[in-house]
Design a protein around this motif. Sequence first.
Motif, short mmCIF file in Angstrom:
data_model
loop_
_atom_site.label_atom_id
_atom_site.label_comp_id
_atom_site.label_asym_id
_atom_site.label_seq_id
_atom_site.Cartn_x
_atom_site.Cartn_y
_atom_site.Cartn_z
N ARG A 1 -7.11 5.33 5.48
CA ARG A 1 -6.81 4.17 6.31
C ARG A 1 -7.56 2.92 5.87
O ARG A 1 -7.19 1.79 6.22
CB ARG A 1 -7.10 4.45 7.78
CG ARG A 1 -6.51 5.74 8.32
CD ARG A 1 -5.06 5.96 7.89
NE ARG A 1 -4.14 4.97 8.40
CZ ARG A 1 -3.62 5.00 9.63
NH1 ARG A 1 -3.91 5.97 10.44
NH2 ARG A 1 -2.79 4.07 10.00
N CYS B 1 0.50 4.41 2.51
CA CYS B 1 0.93 4.37 3.91
C CYS B 1 2.29 3.71 4.06
O CYS B 1 2.99 3.94 5.04
CB CYS B 1 -0.12 3.62 4.72
SG CYS B 1 0.24 3.46 6.47
N CYS C 1 -5.30 0.62 4.31
CA CYS C 1 -4.47 -0.11 5.28
C CYS C 1 -5.23 -1.35 5.77
O CYS C 1 -4.67 -2.44 5.87
CB CYS C 1 -4.15 0.77 6.48
SG CYS C 1 -3.35 2.34 6.06
N CYS D 1 1.25 -0.22 9.46
CA CYS D 1 0.73 0.59 10.55
C CYS D 1 -0.17 -0.28 11.44
O CYS D 1 -0.43 -1.45 11.12
CB CYS D 1 -0.06 1.77 9.98
SG CYS D 1 -1.53 1.26 9.08
N CYS E 1 -3.22 -1.87 9.58
CA CYS E 1 -2.88 -2.96 8.66
C CYS E 1 -2.45 -4.21 9.43
O CYS E 1 -2.88 -5.32 9.13
CB CYS E 1 -1.76 -2.50 7.72
SG CYS E 1 -1.24 -3.75 6.56
N ASP F 1 2.49 0.34 3.94
CA ASP F 1 2.23 -0.99 4.50
C ASP F 1 2.66 -2.07 3.52
O ASP F 1 2.46 -1.95 2.32
CB ASP F 1 0.72 -1.20 4.74
CG ASP F 1 0.12 -0.15 5.64
OD1 ASP F 1 0.71 0.12 6.69
OD2 ASP F 1 -0.94 0.38 5.28
N ASN G 1 0.86 -1.18 0.00
CA ASN G 1 0.00 0.00 0.00
C ASN G 1 0.89 1.23 0.00
O ASN G 1 1.39 1.65 1.04
CB ASN G 1 -0.91 -0.02 1.24
CG ASN G 1 -1.63 1.29 1.45
OD1 ASN G 1 -1.77 2.09 0.54
ND2 ASN G 1 -2.11 1.50 2.67
#
Length: 164
Positions: A128, A44, A131, A69, A72, A46, A41
Amino acid sequence: MVDRPEVALDELYREVVLDHHRRPRGRAPLSRVDARAHGFNPVCGDEVHLHLSLDGDRITGVEVQGRGCAICTASGSMMAELIPGRSEAEAGTFAEAFRSVMHGKSAPPDVDLGDLEALEGVKKFPVRVKCALLPWVTLADALRAWRDGATETTTTTEIEEAKP
Ligand code: ZN
């Protein structure tokens, strides 16, 4: 009513989410890997490395590695708890139901998302949502590759924009 950001953040990081983040499930290496996929991702940063073992169409083992994060990591940990013992189709049903919830719809009444329900507050934060969905998109990718007869996929999964 004013939506106070600190209240929203509380909702985002509920205790059950933090618990999965601190002690992620599914970290033990599998002795046999039948399907694998890598998800990324870029928004972010991730990263998910997913390994599955399967017996017939039944998922017998899930290993989730990578860096991400809290959202995730928690989502991947919850997935590792939810899908072992399920068929490939059942896992797909969970993925679809969770995607619906993240896009502001409700899950089908016969689907029990377990701890994943604690992530529902994430739907208010479109950035988010990616995530939270990354482990599930990676799962779909691993299962697709497995159905296609590939034991390994190097596909990097990028998540489509969340649609309202
Ligand atoms: Zn993230």
